[in-house]
Design an enzyme around this catalytic site. Structure first.
Site, PDB file in Angstrom:
ATOM      1  CG  ASN A 117      -1.868   1.116   1.192  1.00 36.65           C
ATOM      2  OD1 ASN A 117      -1.432   2.394   1.451  1.00 36.65           O
ATOM      3  ND2 ASN A 117      -3.172   0.857   1.204  1.00 36.65           N
ATOM      4  CB  SER A 135      -6.218   1.512  -3.983  1.00 40.29           C
ATOM      5  OG  SER A 135      -6.606   2.694  -3.981  1.00 40.29           O
ATOM      6  CD  GLU A 136      -5.860   3.887   1.441  1.00 43.18           C
ATOM      7  OE1 GLU A 136      -5.037   3.232   0.877  1.00 43.18           O
ATOM      8  OE2 GLU A 136      -5.673   5.010   2.087  1.00 43.18           O
ATOM      9  CG  ASN A 137     -10.313   3.416  -3.223  1.00 40.30           C
ATOM     10  OD1 ASN A 137      -9.128   2.922  -3.224  1.00 40.30           O
ATOM     11  ND2 ASN A 137     -10.818   3.881  -4.150  1.00 40.30           N
ATOM     12  CB  SER A 173     -10.376  -2.169   1.790  1.00 45.70           C
ATOM     13  OG  SER A 173      -9.101  -1.790   1.693  1.00 45.70           O
TER      14      SER A 173
END
Lengths: 234, 216
Positions: free
Chosen positions: B23, B46-48, B88
């Site tokens: 990340n 991607s943390e979304n 996530s």
């Protein structure tokens, strides 16, 4: 039962009241229920506590509810990029509770799943941990966070069928599936209405049990916050 | 010569190992993607809600439903998968992500990291940073060695509110690289024509000098 509603205002009929808590899906302006937010504005409902990762921008998304001063409190992980928010918050007109993004997502998941609380390492040793129960598991410290539920959840999906089964598209999924589970009433906004049987049941993201009604929006604006591209190289 | 932004990103890219799930934070960390070594394949998270983040899209392939955690338009790859924010952060919190690279305002000698708020200024929020530093196996922090006024940012203890306590594994500044062990951080590498005296002068944190200190 066909859960399709003719309009956003029809979908929200009888579920709105002043002082209510509303969850709204989306990350930035991606995957936000734009027509349902506009309907909230038009309804005039006020003193809302909103649970949403962000608060839109000045003139789009949840930001439009700031102009009409309908929001009393925001529970979010990030509210940058919104001047109206900043002004109202600095003047003390708006309450704000920050949650780490993963904690916020898990609180919604837990709320929808009937889990009252859970222990997480996120935020240990920070202001987030202040006043919360600390507990050691296997030599590591965790803090207690609680599940969240809302009077109403507004989510954005790509497609829905009559039953309210939902399918999301790409990163527009984000908080929408967990928020769909955590509303006492959940209304979805979709781009495409499909017939029963069109979905492969193996590919449904949100089963219709969580969805009380849905609307089909036309010409979603879907603004892009930060346009980044690369050049074709010959 | 201190390292430039690009050179810091390049140095951080040396921490990537083949097969890593990674990340990258917003800012200089995003540049790391430009320096992934040829013999190394990593999957960017991607943390979304996306694994297998691709490069920025061509102008005619921009899709408003496809953005990264910095809200920039991006593209997908053959191995891409999408999932909810809860999934996530289950990956992040559950220790399934091998490496995170993040920016910082201050780092303390015990590994404390501050990168989300300055009291008195408008607070934007921590986003996913607290979850990342608490859950990811190895946290690499990137920052300038000193503030604009010359004051040190690598401190005995942070005076800004923390993002996480004792979470930094490696600190890369424009002047040097420090590795964090149980006790004190160890200076392991110097930027070109930077010497130990300069580091001592510009660092408040106590640190050990590695016997294998690398000069560039």
């Amino acid at each position: 039962m066909n859960k399709l509603k003719n309009s956003a205002s029809e979908a929200l009929e009888g579920v709105l009241f002043d002082g209510m808590t509303i969850m709204a899906g989306g990350f930035g302006l991606c995957g936000i229920p734009e027509y349902l937010i506009t309907a909230l504005r038009d309804s005039g409902v006020k003193d809302i506590s909103v649970i949403s990762n962000n608060c839109g921008i000045d003139d789009f998304g949840l930001g439009i509810l700031l102009h009409t001063r309908q929001i009393k409190k925001m529970i979010s992980s990030y509210v940058g990029g919104n001047k109206t928010f900043e002004q109202q918050y600095m003047k003390g007109e708006l309450e704000l509770e920050f949650n780490p993004q993963g904690t916020l997502a898990e609180r919604c998941r837990a709320g929808g799943a009937g889990i009252a609380g859970f222990y997480t390492k996120t935020g240990v040793g920070t202001v987030i941990a202040e006043g919360k129960e600390h507990k050691e598991f296997n030599g590591e410290t965790y803090i207690l966070e609680t599940g969240l539920v809302a009077d109403l959840s507004l989510v954005k999906a790509w497609k829905a069928d009559d039953e309210g089964n939902l399918v999301y598209r790409k990163t527009a999924r984000n908080f929408n599936p967990v928020m769909a589970t955590a509303g006492k009433t959940t209304i979805a906004e979709v781009e495409e209405y499909v017939s029963l049987g069109d979905f492969d049941p193996d590919h449904i993201h949100t089963p219709g049990i969580y969805v009380n009604g849905f609307i089909v929006g036309t010409d979603h604006k879907k603004p892009i916050e930060i346009m980044t591209t690369r050049e074709y190289v010959a | 010569m201190p390292w430039s932004r690009e050179e810091i990103a390049q140095r951080a890219a040396e921490e990537l190992q083949d097969g890593f799930y990674v990340n990258l934070g917003i800012g200089i960390p995003t540049l790391v993607a430009n320096y992934i070594p040829d013999n190394v394949q990593v999957i960017l998270e991607s943390e979304n809600g996306m694994l297998g983040m691709g490069p920025f899209p061509y102008p005619d392939q921009v899709d408003p439903d496809l953005i990264n955690a910095g809200k920039q338009t991006i593209s997908e790859l053959a191995q891409t998968s999408y999932f909810s924010s809860a999934d996530s952060f289950a990956m992040i919190r559950g220790g399934h992500i091998n490496l995170a690279i993040l920016g910082a305002m201050q780092v303390a000698q015990n590994g404390d990291l501050a990168n989300w708020m300055i009291p008195g200024k408008m607070i934007k929020g921590m986003g996913g940073a607290m979850d990342l530093v608490a859950g990811v196996n190895k946290v690499v922090v990137i920052m300038d060695h000193t503030a604009k006024d010359g004051s040190p940012k690598f401190l005995k203890s942070c005076d800004l509110p923390l993002t996480g306590s004792n979470v930094t594994d490696l600190l890369i500044t424009n002047l040097a690289v420090f590795h964090f062990e149980e006790d004190k951080p160890t200076l392991i590498e110097l930027a070109p024509s930077v010497d130990l005296d300069e580091i001592k002068e510009k660092t408040e944190a106590e640190f050990i000098v590695s016997p294998d200190l690398k000069s560039n």
